[in-house]
Enzyme design. Structure first.
Site, short mmCIF file in Angstrom:
data_model
loop_
_atom_site.label_atom_id
_atom_site.label_comp_id
_atom_site.label_asym_id
_atom_site.label_seq_id
_atom_site.Cartn_x
_atom_site.Cartn_y
_atom_site.Cartn_z
N ASP A 111 -16.95 -0.14 3.19
CA ASP A 111 -15.79 0.66 2.85
C ASP A 111 -15.53 0.58 1.35
O ASP A 111 -16.33 0.01 0.60
CB ASP A 111 -14.57 0.23 3.67
N HIS A 149 -14.44 -6.03 9.84
CA HIS A 149 -14.24 -7.23 9.03
C HIS A 149 -14.92 -8.42 9.74
O HIS A 149 -14.71 -8.63 10.94
CB HIS A 149 -12.75 -7.57 8.90
N SER A 183 -8.63 0.11 -0.40
CA SER A 183 -9.48 -0.23 0.74
C SER A 183 -10.19 1.01 1.29
O SER A 183 -10.88 1.70 0.56
CB SER A 183 -8.65 -0.93 1.81
N HIS A 184 -10.00 1.30 2.57
CA HIS A 184 -10.68 2.42 3.23
C HIS A 184 -9.80 3.66 3.31
O HIS A 184 -10.19 4.66 3.92
CB HIS A 184 -11.06 2.01 4.65
N ASP A 207 -14.94 -5.00 2.03
CA ASP A 207 -14.64 -6.09 2.95
C ASP A 207 -14.96 -5.71 4.39
O ASP A 207 -14.82 -6.52 5.31
CB ASP A 207 -13.20 -6.59 2.82
N ARG A 208 -15.44 -4.46 4.62
CA ARG A 208 -15.87 -4.01 5.94
C ARG A 208 -17.34 -3.67 5.92
O ARG A 208 -17.86 -3.18 4.91
CB ARG A 208 -15.10 -2.77 6.39
N ARG A 251 0.83 -1.20 0.00
CA ARG A 251 0.00 0.00 0.00
C ARG A 251 0.86 1.25 0.00
O ARG A 251 1.88 1.30 0.67
CB ARG A 251 -0.88 -0.01 1.25
N LYS A 276 -3.94 -6.47 -2.43
CA LYS A 276 -4.19 -7.54 -1.47
C LYS A 276 -3.99 -8.86 -2.21
O LYS A 276 -4.50 -9.03 -3.32
CB LYS A 276 -5.60 -7.44 -0.90
N ASP A 314 -13.68 -1.06 -0.69
CA ASP A 314 -13.60 -2.33 -1.41
C ASP A 314 -14.53 -3.39 -0.84
O ASP A 314 -14.49 -4.54 -1.24
CB ASP A 314 -12.16 -2.86 -1.46
#
Length: 463
Positions: free
Chosen positions: A245, A332, A104-105, A249-250, A15, A114, A247
């Site tokens: 979020d 998550h 992501s966030h 995943d949250r 990242r 990832k 992507d």
């Protein structure tokens, strides 16, 4: 040879800031390096997806170019939520690994990758090893490049999500009224397709994918990002609202009153549901989780385990122990009873809906049913990269000398008569994070004062 910026190769993923610490040459080098690693490990095919950030198409193209240079076959699924990438890696029989291009966030100028191999997270020492290989130019050059296949995974993913609602009371499901806020992130197309198939009344907010995030930043752990969702739920008298979020995943959830159902409360609700069908199952939660999570799992006859914070750590521990459920305070959630064990905010939302409908319950009952404790949010404050881990070690040494009751699996989590407090170094930022929990406001104040005193002794302040 290729040198990645020192701050790009993180503990859980790769990242950086696009155009500064992360550029297309990094994506190309990652493709060549990961492709070489995969080929040498006996794999020959990888699925690649990307989120909706403005820099993601360029990074994805460079990544694919690097992969095919090593002879790897690439299945491109295009714009996709990260759980869709995980789903594709788990269900496409020809692939052995997956890479998602996503920030992501994080802020909109950030991006990253990832990685997953054989259904397991690829992180920590594995990522560090890629950096060593790239710096040495340790890449394979096959006689012929790999090939690229385009595939639309969205229909299969949504179809599998809908299976979770089979057998659920149709009349109750039809009475459900809720809102979905994807924050202009990658979940938008999934939620549009789901809402068209789901019975009930569904209000969609910000589902158009836009990497500028013009309405609010897609991070449901920050209360300010839930204002639009809260207003829609309240103004229309809806049962609940869910948010994701960037992507997906949250997961974030609010009830009909606009109260946030934090991850601890949601994990308790999920544990009740899962353990009712998987008696004695193991549940993994991160070191930041409320004591009420572990106490509830034990009371329900399950096995509760504390793991280091980070989605990769939770997934790895679940895979190693055969756990049926996992959760992290950042939102998550990991289901391995009827799902694949990866973190999927959209699937978690479907499981929440299914559980509420089966029980004839309201989301507000999840809030009210959780044990009464008071806790801080995650307190995150900047500390220089070179100081963050030494500060935690200094605190740990002082606590050891005082015979405090300490869990040191990730930073220091300290049990006291007032409750518990935690201090740990962030693995994704130059920062320390802290959290505390007590039965009373007075006890919580004393715990926070202890944290501040420990920080002061190491020359650090939260403010």
């Amino acid at each position: 040879m290729h040198e990645f910026s020192a701050e790009v190769l993180r503990a859980y993923d790769i990242r950086g800031v696009f155009g500064e610490t992360l550029v297309e040459a990094d994506a190309f080098a990652l493709g060549r390096t990961f492709g070489t690693h995969l080929w040498r490990s006996g794999g020959c095919s990888v699925v690649v997806g990307r989120d909706g950030r403005l820099s993601s198409p360029a990074l994805e193209a460079a990544l694919v170019d690097g992969l095919v240079r090593t002879g790897i076959e690439v299945v491109r699924i295009g714009l996709a939520a990260t759980p869709m990438l995980y789903f594709a890696e788990a269900t496409i029989g020809t692939v052995q690994a997956g890479i998602q291009v996503t920030g992501s966030h994080n802020p909109r100028d950030h991006n990253g990758f990832k990685l997953v191999v054989g259904g397991a997270p690829f992180f920590g020492r594995d990522i560090a090893r890629l950096g060593i290989m790239a710096a040495a130019g340790d890449w394979d050059m096959p006689a012929a490049p790999g090939k690229v296949e385009e595939r639309d995974i969205l229909p299969a993913y949504v179809s599998r999500l809908m299976q979770e609602l089979e057998g659920v009371d149709a009349e109750r499901l039809s009475s459900l009224r809720m809102a979905w806020d994807t924050g202009n992130g990658a979940a938008g197309p999934v939620i549009e397709r789901l809402a068209a198939l789901l019975p009930g009344e569904h209000h969609l907010l910000h589902t158009g994918v836009d990497g500028r995030f013009p309405n609010h930043h897609p991070d449901p752990t920050i209360e300010a990002n839930l204002l639009d969702l809260r207003q829609r739920v309240r103004s229309n008298g809806l049962d609940l609202g869910v948010a994701f979020d960037g992507d997906a995943d949250r997961l974030g959830v609010i009830d009909a009153s606009g109260r946030i159902l934090n991850a601890d409360r949601l994990l308790i609700a999920f544990a009740r549901d899962v353990l009712s069908r998987k008696p004695g199952g193991r549940v993994v939660a991160d070191v930041k989780a409320s004591s009420s999570v572990f106490d509830t799992v034990h009371r329900l006859g399950g096995k509760a385990e504390m793991a280091p914070s980070g989605h990769s750590h939770i997934k790895a521990r679940m895979k190693a122990t055969g756990a049926v459920l996992g959760g992290e305070t950042s939102g998550h959630f990991f289901f391995a009873d009827d799902w694949f064990g990866f973190d999927d905010g959209i699937y978690a939302a479907i499981r929440l809906i299914a559980g509420l409908v089966r029980d004839g319950a309201r989301a507000s009952e999840i809030h009210d049913a959780a044990p009464a404790v008071v806790n801080t949010p995650e307190l995150r404050f900047p500390v220089a990269e070179e100081r963050k881990f030494p500060v935690v070690e200094e605190v740990r040494a002082r606590l050891a000398a005082s015979n405090a009751q300490v869990n040191a699996i990730d930073g220091v989590r300290v049990d006291t008569p007032d409750g518990w407090w935690l201090l740990r170094a962030s693995n994704t930022q130059a920062a320390l994070t802290a959290r505390a929990e007590s039965a009373t406001e007075e006890g919580l104040g004393r715990l926070v004062a202890v944290i501040d005193e420990q920080l002061r002794m190491s020359g650090v302040s939260r403010t």
